[in-house]
Motif scaffolding. Structure first.
Motif, PDB file in Angstrom:
ATOM      1  N   VAL A 172       0.867  -1.177   0.000  1.00  0.00           N
ATOM      2  CA  VAL A 172       0.000   0.000   0.000  1.00  0.00           C
ATOM      3  C   VAL A 172       0.898   1.218   0.000  1.00  0.00           C
ATOM      4  N   VAL A 187      -3.062   0.641  -4.021  1.00  0.00           N
ATOM      5  CA  VAL A 187      -2.894  -0.716  -3.506  1.00  0.00           C
ATOM      6  C   VAL A 187      -2.346  -1.562  -4.652  1.00  0.00           C
ATOM      7  N   LEU A 238     -11.801  -3.992   4.042  1.00  0.00           N
ATOM      8  CA  LEU A 238     -10.729  -3.752   4.999  1.00  0.00           C
ATOM      9  C   LEU A 238     -10.810  -4.763   6.146  1.00  0.00           C
ATOM     10  N   ASP A 274      -4.509  -2.225   4.811  1.00  0.00           N
ATOM     11  CA  ASP A 274      -3.204  -2.827   5.092  1.00  0.00           C
ATOM     12  C   ASP A 274      -3.028  -4.082   4.229  1.00  0.00           C
ATOM     13  N   ALA A 275      -1.786  -4.499   4.094  1.00  0.00           N
ATOM     14  CA  ALA A 275      -1.455  -5.591   3.179  1.00  0.00           C
ATOM     15  C   ALA A 275      -1.906  -6.958   3.693  1.00  0.00           C
ATOM     16  N   ARG A 276      -2.068  -7.123   4.973  1.00  0.00           N
ATOM     17  CA  ARG A 276      -2.401  -8.446   5.510  1.00  0.00           C
ATOM     18  C   ARG A 276      -3.887  -8.745   5.562  1.00  0.00           C
ATOM     19  N   LYS A 277      -4.693  -7.758   5.923  1.00  0.00           N
ATOM     20  CA  LYS A 277      -6.114  -8.022   6.189  1.00  0.00           C
ATOM     21  C   LYS A 277      -7.049  -7.553   5.092  1.00  0.00           C
ATOM     22  N   THR A 278      -6.553  -6.798   4.121  1.00  0.00           N
ATOM     23  CA  THR A 278      -7.421  -6.253   3.083  1.00  0.00           C
ATOM     24  C   THR A 278      -7.663  -7.291   1.987  1.00  0.00           C
TER      25      THR A 278
END
Length: 109
Positions: free
Chosen positions: A48, A53, A71, A101-105
């Motif tokens: 991000v 993204v 998200l 964020d890169a992990r949860k999106t």
């Protein structure tokens, strides 16, 4: 032997009504507006950078395609594909990048 009463349909009349009902249901199904285009949900956010993204391993991303980002907190935002390079796509998030964020999106095409 059963006797037919005038208020009750005969077996033949019941079958004809059943056939007519089935035909009407089938005709209605043909005219429905089905959305057969499958949506693909990706969890391959690579990074991000501000409102952008970067996604990887995307199957057939299309330039200017509108996507839905979910998200980590469940909030949904829209975005648009700005750049495509092979299986990578750069998406601009509408309404700002806060919470992305890169992990949860997740991103749905």
């Amino acid at each position: 032997q059963k006797r037919h009463t005038p208020n009750q349909p005969t077996h033949q009349e019941q079958r004809e009504m059943s056939d007519q009902t089935s035909a009407a249901v089938n005709a209605a199904a043909v005219l429905r507006n089905y959305n057969l285009q499958p949506r693909l949900d990706y969890r391959t956010v690579q990074g991000v950078n501000g409102p952008l993204v970067i996604l990887d391993n995307i199957k057939f991303p299309k330039y200017a395609e509108i996507v839905t980002l979910t998200l980590g907190n469940g909030e949904k935002r829209k975005g648009q594909v700005l750049e495509v390079s092979g299986s990578k796509a750069v998406v601009q998030v509408f309404r700002g990048p806060a919470g992305v964020d890169a992990r949860k999106t997740r991103c749905e095409f």
